[in-house]
Design an enzyme around this catalytic site. Structure first.
Site, PDB file in Angstrom:
ATOM      1  N   HIS A  18     -45.287  -3.881  12.340  1.00  0.00           N
ATOM      2  CA  HIS A  18     -45.998  -2.623  12.127  1.00  0.00           C
ATOM      3  C   HIS A  18     -45.769  -1.703  13.314  1.00  0.00           C
ATOM      4  O   HIS A  18     -45.814  -2.165  14.451  1.00  0.00           O
ATOM      5  CB  HIS A  18     -47.500  -2.892  11.979  1.00  0.00           C
TER       6      HIS A  18
ATOM      7  N   ILE B  32     -23.936  10.187  -7.514  1.00  0.00           N
ATOM      8  CA  ILE B  32     -24.068   9.898  -6.080  1.00  0.00           C
ATOM      9  C   ILE B  32     -23.057  10.689  -5.250  1.00  0.00           C
ATOM     10  O   ILE B  32     -23.418  11.348  -4.268  1.00  0.00           O
ATOM     11  CB  ILE B  32     -23.927   8.381  -5.814  1.00  0.00           C
TER      12      ILE B  32
ATOM     13  N   ALA C  34     -17.119  16.409  -9.320  1.00  0.00           N
ATOM     14  CA  ALA C  34     -17.406  14.989  -9.027  1.00  0.00           C
ATOM     15  C   ALA C  34     -18.061  14.400 -10.267  1.00  0.00           C
ATOM     16  O   ALA C  34     -19.278  14.211 -10.320  1.00  0.00           O
ATOM     17  CB  ALA C  34     -18.325  14.884  -7.809  1.00  0.00           C
TER      18      ALA C  34
ATOM     19  N   ARG D 183     -14.927   8.548 -12.096  1.00  0.00           N
ATOM     20  CA  ARG D 183     -13.609   8.072 -11.670  1.00  0.00           C
ATOM     21  C   ARG D 183     -12.997   7.194 -12.757  1.00  0.00           C
ATOM     22  O   ARG D 183     -13.695   6.583 -13.562  1.00  0.00           O
ATOM     23  CB  ARG D 183     -13.739   7.284 -10.353  1.00  0.00           C
TER      24      ARG D 183
ATOM     25  N   THR E 299      -1.988   4.791   5.651  1.00  0.00           N
ATOM     26  CA  THR E 299      -2.926   3.905   6.357  1.00  0.00           C
ATOM     27  C   THR E 299      -3.564   2.925   5.389  1.00  0.00           C
ATOM     28  O   THR E 299      -3.670   3.196   4.199  1.00  0.00           O
ATOM     29  CB  THR E 299      -4.057   4.728   7.023  1.00  0.00           C
TER      30      THR E 299
ATOM     31  N   GLY F  53     -23.983  15.565 -10.945  1.00  0.00           N
ATOM     32  CA  GLY F  53     -25.141  15.204 -10.102  1.00  0.00           C
ATOM     33  C   GLY F  53     -25.250  13.712  -9.914  1.00  0.00           C
ATOM     34  O   GLY F  53     -26.351  13.150  -9.870  1.00  0.00           O
TER      35      GLY F  53
ATOM     36  N   GLU G 274       0.858  -1.198   0.000  1.00  0.00           N
ATOM     37  CA  GLU G 274       0.000   0.000   0.000  1.00  0.00           C
ATOM     38  C   GLU G 274       0.891   1.244   0.000  1.00  0.00           C
ATOM     39  O   GLU G 274       1.824   1.341   0.783  1.00  0.00           O
ATOM     40  CB  GLU G 274      -0.912  -0.003   1.227  1.00  0.00           C
ATOM     41  N   ARG G 275       0.552   2.205  -0.855  1.00  0.00           N
ATOM     42  CA  ARG G 275       1.394   3.404  -0.956  1.00  0.00           C
ATOM     43  C   ARG G 275       1.037   4.478   0.064  1.00  0.00           C
ATOM     44  O   ARG G 275       1.833   5.365   0.346  1.00  0.00           O
ATOM     45  CB  ARG G 275       1.302   3.978  -2.368  1.00  0.00           C
TER      46      ARG G 275
ATOM     47  N   CYS H  63     -12.243   3.980   0.291  1.00  0.00           N
ATOM     48  CA  CYS H  63     -13.471   3.819   1.064  1.00  0.00           C
ATOM     49  C   CYS H  63     -13.310   4.280   2.517  1.00  0.00           C
ATOM     50  O   CYS H  63     -14.056   5.122   3.003  1.00  0.00           O
ATOM     51  CB  CYS H  63     -13.910   2.362   1.009  1.00  0.00           C
TER      52      CYS H  63
END
Ligand code: FAD
Length: 482
Positions: A456, A195, A281, A284, A54, A193, A50-51, A59
């Site tokens: 219910h 998620i 956004a 990706r 952490t 627009g 892993e670069r 995610c």
């Protein structure tokens, strides 16, 4: 290099410049860590590269978890605001940004530290650094050569950058920057627009920004059924400075006064406007181009996603790939499922990815969730279906919790009434979608759901009621016309 269960960044006990692993896992997101841990549990000797400082990937560090922490606060603020219409007022929220940031970071920290512990307990050797494949059985990382019998590539994806936008200006944010919560801009433009854009728009709106959303296509959350998006769109239109569909950001000019955005819109035209921050956004792309895939004979498709078969095998059979790196849906639970398949295949099990539906959830307000077949996809592909929608305006629990604009929809095989898909918009849709997801996997029909007694008053009843509509047994709505 850190090895032998040392945490990334810690000096390890070994200083070898060459190590060997039965399984090399590249990338420690929900795909990578799941593959590493499952393989270790099946008895393999695993090196996880892993670069970042952490474990946990996008995610845990800059995606699902920090966004949900902030969305929790946004929901508290929105619920408090709504309560004022029912006679209970709390006043305007006082926001201590530093405290909010550190709570969110603390949630992330607990999880990433927990992962490092889980790696240690399984004796997964974590090596920190940017990995590069140099051959079908070799990878270099931070001056060390790792040789391996098998590999799982899980390097994930990164945000797309747009031409005409000064991405180097600190006021232009990716989702990662937006989650860092540097300040609360007075005027925020959200480009995209989908998620991720809408979740972060929701956070900043609740914290006090005036939010404008622009989306290129003719619907928010393209791909989701329009009837499910409609209640969300209505709510956002009421709250936000603007929600503009069929609108392209042409350019953004940075000056001391702000970020001047110009648009091309299909009716109505949108005039240039100045914003204090812009969040981009718009999708990706896979992290595939600098991995040295060509040295290992691993093929990618025209968009750069690594191609795999149902056992997650790449074109080089002892190298598997999973998660965002292999294509949509770019979701953590899809990555984790594929990870288990890859690890089990490598350990000698004869399994393959065999799922009927991967749920998608937008943690917006209201939430939108769907699983399996959508009506949009059914129409596009000509799949025969029937649908049954229960309006939450007839649900006691929805009315009692300000959620009357929700909908629960089942998509059924017209011959057998077997569940092919489901969509829900409303409070807790992300939790509720698990039940139709199980129905889909178990190949149950609407009668199985309708005959399952649901408590219910709950929102889960709306799933049974949708099934009753399909079966013609609903008594909570006016009788069907004869
Ligand atoms: P990643 O999590 O991207 O992990 C890849 C890892 O590989 C990274 O740690 C990276 O540093 C490392 N890496 C890359 N290249 C190298 C290299 N050469 N050497 C060493 N290490 C390398 N999904 C959901 O299901 N639910 C959500 O609520 C949700 N919310 C999201 C919110 C945001 C803001 C964003 C951006 C994404 C969200 N996602 C969500 C998507 C989710 O984060 C991804 O689908 C998921 O992280 C993919 O997991 P992965 O293991 O494939 O890759």
């Amino acid at each position: 290099m850190s090895t032998a269960g040392a945490e990334p960044g810690e000096p390890g006990a070994e200083t070898d410049t060459e190590i060997h692993a039965q399984l090399l896992v590249l990338g420690s997101g929900p795909g990578g860590y799941t593959a590493a841990f499952r393989a270790a549990d099946l008895g393999l000797d695993v090196v996880l590269v892993e670069r970042e400082e952490t474990l946990g990937g996008v995610c845990l560090n800059v995606g699902c978890i920090p966004s949900k922490a902030l969305l929790h606060i946004a929901k508290v603020i929105a619920d408090a605001e709504r309560a004022s219409a029912h006679g209970v007022s709390f006043g305007a929220p006082q926001i201590e940004l530093e405290q909010l940031r550190s709570w969110k970071d603390g949630v992330v920290g607990r999880l990433t530290t927990g992962l490092a512990g889980l790696a240690r307990q399984r004796k997964v050797r974590v090596v920190r650094g940017e990995g590069h494949l140099t051959g079908p059985h070799t990878l270099t990382v931070a001056g060390t050569t790792v040789t391996f019998d098998h590999a799982v590539l899980a390097t994930g994806s990164r945000a797309v950058r747009l031409d005409g936008i000064p991405h180097d200006d600190p006021r232009v944010m990716s989702s990662t920057d937006a989650l860092a919560l540097a300040d609360i801009p007075e005027r925020l433009l959200v480009v995209g627009g989908g998620i991720v854009g809408l979740e972060l728009a929701g956070v900043y709106d609740a914290l006090g920004s005036s939010v404008t959303v622009v989306e290129l296509s003719d619907q928010l959350m393209p791909g989701c059924d329009p009837d499910l998006v409609a209640p969300l769109h209505r709510r956002l239109r009421e709250r936000y400075a603007g929600v503009h569909l069929r609108t392209r950001v042409e350019s953004i000019e940075a000056s001391d006064a702000g970020l001047l955005a110009s648009f091309t819109a299909v009716e109505p035209a949108l005039e240039p406007a100045v914003f204090d921050r812009v969040l981009v956004a718009v999708g990706r792309v896979p992290n595939s181009e600098s991995l040295g895939l060509e040295n290992a004979g691993v093929a990618v498709d025209e968009r750069g996603f690594v191609t795999v078969d149902a056992q997650q095998r790449t074109s080089t059979p002892h190298i598997h790939a999973i998660g965002d790196l292999v294509g949509p849906p770019l979701l953590a639970h899809k990555a984790a499922r594929e990870a288990k398949v890859a690890a089990e295949v490598i350990a000698g099990h004869d399994v393959e990815l065999d799922v009927r539906g991967i749920p998608s959830v937008a943690y917006t307000d209201p939430e939108v969730a769907w699983v399996g077949l959508t009506e949009t996809a059914a129409k596009l592909t000509g799949v025969a279906y029937r649908s049954a929608s229960f309006p939450w305006s007839a649900s006691g629990r929805a009315l009692a919790s300000d959620g009357q604009d929700g909908i629960t929809k089942l998509i059924l095989d017209p011959e057998t009434n077997r569940v092919l898909g489901a969509g829900i918009v409303g409070n807790n849709a992300g939790e509720l979608i698990a039940e139709p997801g199980l129905a889909l996997e178990l190949e149950t029909d609407s009668q199985d759901i309708a005959l399952t007694v649901h408590a219910h008053p709950t929102l889960s009843e709306t799933i049974a009621m949708a099934a009753e509509i399909a079966d013609g047994t609903i008594t909570d709505l006016p009788p069907a016309r004869r």
